[in-house]
Design a protein around this motif. Sequence first.
Motif, PDB file in Angstrom:
ATOM      1  N   ASP A  15       0.777  -1.158   0.065  1.00 57.23           N
ATOM      2  CA  ASP A  15      -0.031  -0.035  -0.105  1.00 57.23           C
ATOM      3  C   ASP A  15       0.829   1.310   0.011  1.00 57.23           C
ATOM      4  O   ASP A  15       0.426   2.140  -0.655  1.00 57.23           O
ATOM      5  CB  ASP A  15      -0.841   0.082   1.272  1.00 57.23           C
ATOM      6  N   GLY A  16       1.847   1.278   0.611  1.00 56.67           N
ATOM      7  CA  GLY A  16       2.821   2.453   0.872  1.00 56.67           C
ATOM      8  C   GLY A  16       3.195   2.505  -0.519  1.00 56.67           C
ATOM      9  O   GLY A  16       3.794   3.723  -0.958  1.00 56.67           O
ATOM     10  N   LEU A  17       3.931   1.682  -1.168  1.00 59.33           N
ATOM     11  CA  LEU A  17       4.697   1.652  -2.460  1.00 59.33           C
ATOM     12  C   LEU A  17       3.779   2.081  -3.533  1.00 59.33           C
ATOM     13  O   LEU A  17       3.981   2.916  -4.251  1.00 59.33           O
ATOM     14  CB  LEU A  17       5.209   0.266  -2.915  1.00 59.33           C
ATOM     15  N   VAL A  18       2.547   1.679  -3.395  1.00 60.52           N
ATOM     16  CA  VAL A  18       1.416   2.238  -4.496  1.00 60.52           C
ATOM     17  C   VAL A  18       1.098   3.654  -4.272  1.00 60.52           C
ATOM     18  O   VAL A  18       1.194   4.456  -5.341  1.00 60.52           O
ATOM     19  CB  VAL A  18       0.029   1.273  -4.304  1.00 60.52           C
ATOM     20  N   VAL A  25       1.439  -2.735 -10.860  1.00 51.96           N
ATOM     21  CA  VAL A  25       0.929  -4.343 -11.119  1.00 51.96           C
ATOM     22  C   VAL A  25      -0.393  -3.933 -11.939  1.00 51.96           C
ATOM     23  O   VAL A  25      -0.715  -4.596 -12.976  1.00 51.96           O
ATOM     24  CB  VAL A  25       0.513  -4.859 -10.065  1.00 51.96           C
ATOM     25  N   ALA A  26      -1.325  -2.912 -11.509  1.00 51.69           N
ATOM     26  CA  ALA A  26      -2.560  -2.766 -12.151  1.00 51.69           C
ATOM     27  C   ALA A  26      -2.235  -2.154 -13.643  1.00 51.69           C
ATOM     28  O   ALA A  26      -2.986  -2.531 -14.608  1.00 51.69           O
ATOM     29  CB  ALA A  26      -3.529  -1.775 -11.434  1.00 51.69           C
ATOM     30  N   GLU A  27      -1.297  -1.438 -13.783  1.00 53.54           N
ATOM     31  CA  GLU A  27      -1.122  -0.705 -14.764  1.00 53.54           C
ATOM     32  C   GLU A  27      -0.625  -1.633 -15.856  1.00 53.54           C
ATOM     33  O   GLU A  27      -0.910  -1.844 -17.234  1.00 53.54           O
ATOM     34  CB  GLU A  27       0.056   0.340 -14.701  1.00 53.54           C
ATOM     35  N   VAL A  28       0.423  -2.421 -15.510  1.00 53.24           N
ATOM     36  CA  VAL A  28       0.740  -3.684 -16.269  1.00 53.24           C
ATOM     37  C   VAL A  28      -0.252  -4.619 -16.787  1.00 53.24           C
ATOM     38  O   VAL A  28      -0.423  -4.948 -17.913  1.00 53.24           O
ATOM     39  CB  VAL A  28       2.002  -4.330 -15.721  1.00 53.24           C
ATOM     40  N   ARG A  29      -1.325  -4.934 -15.897  1.00 53.26           N
ATOM     41  CA  ARG A  29      -2.396  -5.778 -15.920  1.00 53.26           C
ATOM     42  C   ARG A  29      -3.202  -5.281 -17.167  1.00 53.26           C
ATOM     43  O   ARG A  29      -3.782  -5.871 -18.133  1.00 53.26           O
ATOM     44  CB  ARG A  29      -3.046  -6.101 -14.884  1.00 53.26           C
ATOM     45  N   GLU A  30      -3.522  -3.693 -17.192  1.00 50.54           N
ATOM     46  CA  GLU A  30      -4.181  -3.043 -18.007  1.00 50.54           C
ATOM     47  C   GLU A  30      -3.571  -3.080 -19.404  1.00 50.54           C
ATOM     48  O   GLU A  30      -4.396  -3.476 -20.430  1.00 50.54           O
ATOM     49  CB  GLU A  30      -4.486  -1.751 -17.440  1.00 50.54           C
ATOM     50  N   VAL A  31      -2.423  -3.003 -19.549  1.00 46.13           N
ATOM     51  CA  VAL A  31      -1.453  -3.175 -20.932  1.00 46.13           C
ATOM     52  C   VAL A  31      -1.591  -4.405 -21.406  1.00 46.13           C
ATOM     53  O   VAL A  31      -1.994  -4.542 -22.728  1.00 46.13           O
ATOM     54  CB  VAL A  31      -0.290  -2.492 -20.783  1.00 46.13           C
ATOM     55  N   ALA A  32      -1.437  -5.503 -20.806  1.00 46.77           N
ATOM     56  CA  ALA A  32      -1.518  -6.746 -21.279  1.00 46.77           C
ATOM     57  C   ALA A  32      -2.819  -7.149 -21.571  1.00 46.77           C
ATOM     58  O   ALA A  32      -2.997  -7.629 -22.678  1.00 46.77           O
ATOM     59  CB  ALA A  32      -1.109  -7.683 -19.858  1.00 46.77           C
ATOM     60  N   GLU A  33      -3.929  -6.529 -21.143  1.00 52.26           N
ATOM     61  CA  GLU A  33      -5.462  -6.904 -21.243  1.00 52.26           C
ATOM     62  C   GLU A  33      -5.697  -6.509 -22.723  1.00 52.26           C
ATOM     63  O   GLU A  33      -6.183  -7.006 -23.739  1.00 52.26           O
ATOM     64  CB  GLU A  33      -6.317  -6.525 -20.411  1.00 52.26           C
ATOM     65  N   ARG A  34      -5.188  -5.055 -22.793  1.00 54.34           N
ATOM     66  CA  ARG A  34      -5.162  -4.094 -24.217  1.00 54.34           C
ATOM     67  C   ARG A  34      -4.549  -5.120 -25.389  1.00 54.34           C
ATOM     68  O   ARG A  34      -4.960  -5.292 -26.527  1.00 54.34           O
ATOM     69  CB  ARG A  34      -4.689  -2.888 -24.101  1.00 54.34           C
ATOM     70  N   THR A  35      -3.260  -5.471 -24.940  1.00 55.94           N
ATOM     71  CA  THR A  35      -2.492  -6.164 -26.039  1.00 55.94           C
ATOM     72  C   THR A  35      -3.072  -7.298 -26.516  1.00 55.94           C
ATOM     73  O   THR A  35      -3.074  -7.586 -27.650  1.00 55.94           O
ATOM     74  CB  THR A  35      -1.109  -6.346 -25.502  1.00 55.94           C
ATOM     75  N   LEU A  36      -3.600  -8.119 -25.445  1.00 52.80           N
ATOM     76  CA  LEU A  36      -4.250  -9.553 -25.807  1.00 52.80           C
ATOM     77  C   LEU A  36      -5.517  -9.310 -26.777  1.00 52.80           C
ATOM     78  O   LEU A  36      -5.718  -9.927 -27.758  1.00 52.80           O
ATOM     79  CB  LEU A  36      -4.745 -10.253 -24.697  1.00 52.80           C
ATOM     80  N   ASP A  37      -6.170  -8.235 -26.401  1.00 50.03           N
ATOM     81  CA  ASP A  37      -7.454  -7.943 -27.162  1.00 50.03           C
ATOM     82  C   ASP A  37      -7.042  -7.461 -28.606  1.00 50.03           C
ATOM     83  O   ASP A  37      -7.649  -7.937 -29.567  1.00 50.03           O
ATOM     84  CB  ASP A  37      -8.205  -6.768 -26.474  1.00 50.03           C
ATOM     85  N   GLN A  38      -6.071  -6.660 -28.604  1.00 47.66           N
ATOM     86  CA  GLN A  38      -5.546  -6.260 -30.056  1.00 47.66           C
ATOM     87  C   GLN A  38      -5.044  -7.459 -30.694  1.00 47.66           C
ATOM     88  O   GLN A  38      -5.257  -7.702 -31.901  1.00 47.66           O
ATOM     89  CB  GLN A  38      -4.298  -5.288 -30.004  1.00 47.66           C
TER      90      GLN A  38
END
Length: 56
Positions: A15-18, A25-38
């Motif tokens: 929580d402190g690092l966030v 982690v959430a940003e990477v997950r979002e990019v990975a989901e967009r990449t998979l969709d593309q």
Amino acid sequence: MTSHPPAKDHLPVYDGLVRERGDVVAEVREVAERTLDQARRALAGDPGARRERAPR
């Protein structure tokens, strides 16, 4: 006095690092989901599946 491990949904160090650095982690997950969709759309022959530029 016995120490208990933190609950799974409460991780003080994370929580402190966030707060300091953002939720990478959430940003990477979002990019990975967009990449998979593309990739799925491109493999299906969707002409609109061109590469998007990352926001800066």
